[in-house]
Design a protein around this motif. Structure first.
Motif, PDB file in Angstrom:
ATOM      1  N   PHE A  88       0.833  -1.217   0.000  1.00  0.00           N
ATOM      2  CA  PHE A  88       0.000   0.000   0.000  1.00  0.00           C
ATOM      3  C   PHE A  88       0.861   1.259   0.000  1.00  0.00           C
ATOM      4  O   PHE A  88       0.627   2.192  -0.773  1.00  0.00           O
ATOM      5  CB  PHE A  88      -0.927  -0.006   1.215  1.00  0.00           C
ATOM      6  CG  PHE A  88      -2.105  -0.925   1.067  1.00  0.00           C
ATOM      7  CD1 PHE A  88      -2.335  -1.609  -0.113  1.00  0.00           C
ATOM      8  CD2 PHE A  88      -2.981  -1.110   2.118  1.00  0.00           C
ATOM      9  CE1 PHE A  88      -3.419  -2.454  -0.248  1.00  0.00           C
ATOM     10  CE2 PHE A  88      -4.079  -1.955   1.995  1.00  0.00           C
ATOM     11  CZ  PHE A  88      -4.293  -2.628   0.802  1.00  0.00           C
ATOM     12  N   TYR A  89       1.860   1.285   0.883  1.00  0.00           N
ATOM     13  CA  TYR A  89       2.730   2.459   0.954  1.00  0.00           C
ATOM     14  C   TYR A  89       3.539   2.617  -0.338  1.00  0.00           C
ATOM     15  O   TYR A  89       3.691   3.737  -0.853  1.00  0.00           O
ATOM     16  CB  TYR A  89       3.672   2.348   2.147  1.00  0.00           C
ATOM     17  CG  TYR A  89       3.072   2.805   3.463  1.00  0.00           C
ATOM     18  CD1 TYR A  89       2.525   4.080   3.588  1.00  0.00           C
ATOM     19  CD2 TYR A  89       3.059   1.981   4.582  1.00  0.00           C
ATOM     20  CE1 TYR A  89       1.984   4.511   4.784  1.00  0.00           C
ATOM     21  CE2 TYR A  89       2.511   2.405   5.781  1.00  0.00           C
ATOM     22  CZ  TYR A  89       1.977   3.664   5.880  1.00  0.00           C
ATOM     23  OH  TYR A  89       1.425   4.094   7.071  1.00  0.00           O
ATOM     24  N   ALA A  90       4.069   1.525  -0.853  1.00  0.00           N
ATOM     25  CA  ALA A  90       4.902   1.604  -2.052  1.00  0.00           C
ATOM     26  C   ALA A  90       4.099   2.095  -3.246  1.00  0.00           C
ATOM     27  O   ALA A  90       4.563   2.963  -4.005  1.00  0.00           O
ATOM     28  CB  ALA A  90       5.520   0.230  -2.343  1.00  0.00           C
ATOM     29  N   VAL A  91       2.895   1.569  -3.414  1.00  0.00           N
ATOM     30  CA  VAL A  91       2.049   2.019  -4.528  1.00  0.00           C
ATOM     31  C   VAL A  91       1.672   3.482  -4.350  1.00  0.00           C
ATOM     32  O   VAL A  91       1.627   4.258  -5.322  1.00  0.00           O
ATOM     33  CB  VAL A  91       0.794   1.131  -4.638  1.00  0.00           C
ATOM     34  CG1 VAL A  91      -0.195   1.707  -5.653  1.00  0.00           C
ATOM     35  CG2 VAL A  91       1.185  -0.282  -5.030  1.00  0.00           C
ATOM     36  N   GLY A  92       1.411   3.890  -3.112  1.00  0.00           N
ATOM     37  CA  GLY A  92       1.076   5.282  -2.859  1.00  0.00           C
ATOM     38  C   GLY A  92       2.205   6.226  -3.227  1.00  0.00           C
ATOM     39  O   GLY A  92       1.983   7.267  -3.871  1.00  0.00           O
ATOM     40  N   TYR A  93       3.444   5.886  -2.840  1.00  0.00           N
ATOM     41  CA  TYR A  93       4.585   6.740  -3.181  1.00  0.00           C
ATOM     42  C   TYR A  93       4.864   6.716  -4.683  1.00  0.00           C
ATOM     43  O   TYR A  93       5.200   7.748  -5.275  1.00  0.00           O
ATOM     44  CB  TYR A  93       5.828   6.281  -2.418  1.00  0.00           C
ATOM     45  CG  TYR A  93       5.877   6.756  -0.989  1.00  0.00           C
ATOM     46  CD1 TYR A  93       6.020   8.104  -0.695  1.00  0.00           C
ATOM     47  CD2 TYR A  93       5.786   5.864   0.073  1.00  0.00           C
ATOM     48  CE1 TYR A  93       6.068   8.549   0.623  1.00  0.00           C
ATOM     49  CE2 TYR A  93       5.823   6.293   1.393  1.00  0.00           C
ATOM     50  CZ  TYR A  93       5.967   7.639   1.657  1.00  0.00           C
ATOM     51  OH  TYR A  93       6.001   8.069   2.962  1.00  0.00           O
ATOM     52  N   VAL A 128       4.062  -1.917 -10.240  1.00  0.00           N
ATOM     53  CA  VAL A 128       2.868  -2.375  -9.528  1.00  0.00           C
ATOM     54  C   VAL A 128       2.389  -3.717 -10.084  1.00  0.00           C
ATOM     55  O   VAL A 128       2.007  -4.618  -9.338  1.00  0.00           O
ATOM     56  CB  VAL A 128       1.753  -1.318  -9.636  1.00  0.00           C
ATOM     57  CG1 VAL A 128       0.494  -1.793  -8.918  1.00  0.00           C
ATOM     58  CG2 VAL A 128       2.224   0.004  -9.061  1.00  0.00           C
ATOM     59  N   ALA A 129       2.413  -3.853 -11.407  1.00  0.00           N
ATOM     60  CA  ALA A 129       1.970  -5.107 -12.024  1.00  0.00           C
ATOM     61  C   ALA A 129       2.888  -6.272 -11.668  1.00  0.00           C
ATOM     62  O   ALA A 129       2.434  -7.414 -11.551  1.00  0.00           O
ATOM     63  CB  ALA A 129       1.899  -4.947 -13.544  1.00  0.00           C
ATOM     64  N   VAL A 130       4.167  -5.996 -11.470  1.00  0.00           N
ATOM     65  CA  VAL A 130       5.114  -7.061 -11.140  1.00  0.00           C
ATOM     66  C   VAL A 130       5.006  -7.469  -9.677  1.00  0.00           C
ATOM     67  O   VAL A 130       5.055  -8.658  -9.336  1.00  0.00           O
ATOM     68  CB  VAL A 130       6.551  -6.613 -11.480  1.00  0.00           C
ATOM     69  CG1 VAL A 130       7.573  -7.620 -10.947  1.00  0.00           C
ATOM     70  CG2 VAL A 130       6.708  -6.468 -12.990  1.00  0.00           C
ATOM     71  N   LEU A 131       4.841  -6.506  -8.779  1.00  0.00           N
ATOM     72  CA  LEU A 131       4.832  -6.800  -7.351  1.00  0.00           C
ATOM     73  C   LEU A 131       3.500  -7.339  -6.850  1.00  0.00           C
ATOM     74  O   LEU A 131       3.468  -8.139  -5.910  1.00  0.00           O
ATOM     75  CB  LEU A 131       5.207  -5.542  -6.559  1.00  0.00           C
ATOM     76  CG  LEU A 131       6.645  -5.026  -6.713  1.00  0.00           C
ATOM     77  CD1 LEU A 131       6.835  -3.754  -5.924  1.00  0.00           C
ATOM     78  CD2 LEU A 131       7.640  -6.090  -6.268  1.00  0.00           C
ATOM     79  N   SER A 132       2.408  -6.926  -7.443  1.00  0.00           N
ATOM     80  CA  SER A 132       1.085  -7.303  -6.933  1.00  0.00           C
ATOM     81  C   SER A 132       0.863  -8.801  -6.858  1.00  0.00           C
ATOM     82  O   SER A 132       0.333  -9.295  -5.851  1.00  0.00           O
ATOM     83  CB  SER A 132      -0.009  -6.644  -7.780  1.00  0.00           C
ATOM     84  OG  SER A 132       0.031  -5.252  -7.631  1.00  0.00           O
ATOM     85  N   PRO A 133       1.216  -9.623  -7.875  1.00  0.00           N
ATOM     86  CA  PRO A 133       0.967 -11.066  -7.751  1.00  0.00           C
ATOM     87  C   PRO A 133       1.684 -11.718  -6.588  1.00  0.00           C
ATOM     88  O   PRO A 133       1.181 -12.691  -6.014  1.00  0.00           O
ATOM     89  CB  PRO A 133       1.485 -11.616  -9.099  1.00  0.00           C
ATOM     90  CG  PRO A 133       1.403 -10.464 -10.030  1.00  0.00           C
ATOM     91  CD  PRO A 133       1.712  -9.264  -9.211  1.00  0.00           C
ATOM     92  N   PHE A 134       2.858 -11.201  -6.208  1.00  0.00           N
ATOM     93  CA  PHE A 134       3.604 -11.803  -5.106  1.00  0.00           C
ATOM     94  C   PHE A 134       2.984 -11.483  -3.744  1.00  0.00           C
ATOM     95  O   PHE A 134       3.209 -12.204  -2.769  1.00  0.00           O
ATOM     96  CB  PHE A 134       5.058 -11.322  -5.129  1.00  0.00           C
ATOM     97  CG  PHE A 134       5.823 -11.748  -6.350  1.00  0.00           C
ATOM     98  CD1 PHE A 134       6.373 -13.015  -6.435  1.00  0.00           C
ATOM     99  CD2 PHE A 134       5.973 -10.892  -7.424  1.00  0.00           C
ATOM    100  CE1 PHE A 134       7.068 -13.418  -7.558  1.00  0.00           C
ATOM    101  CE2 PHE A 134       6.668 -11.275  -8.556  1.00  0.00           C
ATOM    102  CZ  PHE A 134       7.212 -12.546  -8.629  1.00  0.00           C
TER     103      PHE A 134
END
Length: 311
Positions: free
Chosen positions: A222-227, A289-295
């Motif tokens: 959440f924080y990473a996507v927000g930044y 975001v697309a790469v990190l979300s599945p993990f």
């Protein structure tokens, strides 16, 4: 002997679907088909725009001119837009700025949120109730944009990268989710660690955090996507064009305010299409975001629902 041979067959299959409750009817074929069609349309509505963006970013100027704009059916693939974007200049610098701000900001936000949530999860801590009520009040009342800007300006944070981190460093909602998860950890584990002489920081580091990996992964995302997606703070507090993160450069490209440094001449000479540059920057902005979300997806249910219910 017969009973021994028949015993493995009587064991339940752990891969089988759980038994359906007695009051729940079996789904009909029409119902299953309707769900499949609805899910297919939902996936198509999500993936089709993404497909257009990716294909257009990989298309040549000739293909884009023939399509009259956005490309749906690819006719040859070229990486010239990405080559030019990553070859240096404003876009590359903006991408590096966004990555550094995301890494530093996420680390700082997680550190503050975890420490605050752990302190609030200990109901006997000093000022626990008053601090919690103060944090809850900030979710419903805020000073507003002008006082916030004046505060940042008075602290001398304008035209600094700290202005991209500190004004939005902590989310009270994330703290409450972490607090609810921490309160669900067995108190016996904490008490046994205290008997062995462990302090609060050691308990947090060696007991609480390893048991809270699911919620920590979700809040970190959440924080990473927000930044990574933030653009408003940069447009408000930064005046130097060279300090702008990737999202602000993308907005400038989409609004056609100005071409990035090093690309204007390539567009004028016909080597590049301005539309392919815009789509390529969008892909670069969406890629992390697309790469990190599945993990992290597997942690969403356990991390968010458990923290919310137990809070």
């Amino acid at each position: 002997m017969t009973a021994v041979l028949d015993e493995p067959a009587s064991r339940p299959n752990r891969w089988a679907a759980p038994p359906r409750p007695a009051w729940e009817e079996e789904p009909s074929k029409a119902g299953l088909a309707g769900k499949g069609i609805a899910l297919s349309f939902a996936c198509l509505a999500i993936l089709f725009p993404l497909w257009i963006v990716i294909v257009t970013s990989l298309s040549s100027r000739k293909t884009i001119d023939e399509a009259g704009g956005l490309v749906i059916v690819p006719k040859g693939i070229t990486f010239i837009a990405y080559k030019e974007l990553l070859g240096g200049g404003q876009v590359t610098r903006a991408a590096v700025i966004s990555i550094l701000v995301t890494l530093v900001g996420t680390l700082f936000s997680m550190t503050v949120s975890v420490l605050c949530a752990y302190g609030l999860s200990r109901t006997g801590s000093l000022g626990h109730r008053w601090i919690l009520m103060t944090l809850l009040a900030t979710m419903f009342f805020s000073a507003g944009l002008i006082p916030t800007y004046l505060l940042v300006q008075s602290l001398g944070l304008t035209d600094t990268y700290l202005a991209l981190i500190l004004p939005s460093a902590v989310s009270v909602f994330n703290i409450l989710v972490l607090r609810g998860f921490f309160m669900g950890i067995s108190q016996e584990l904490v008490d046994s660690a205290r008997i062995d002489g462990a302090g609060d920081l050691r308990i947090l580091r060696q007991i609480v955090m390893p048991l809270s990996r699911a919620v920590l992964a979700v809040i970190t995302l959440f924080y990473a996507v927000g930044y990574w997606s933030a653009w408003f703070n940069a447009s408000l507090y930064l005046n130097e064009q060279d300090m702008m993160p990737l999202q602000n450069v993308m907005i400038q490209l989409v609004q056609k305010q100005e071409a990035p440094v090093g690309l204007g001449q390539a567009i004028k000479t016909g080597q590049l299409s301005g539309l392919s540059i815009q789509m390529a920057v969008m892909v670069m902005a969406l890629l992390p975001v697309a790469v990190l979300s599945p993990f992290v997806q597997k942690h969403f249910r356990k991390g968010m629902l458990t923290g919310a219910v137990k809070g």
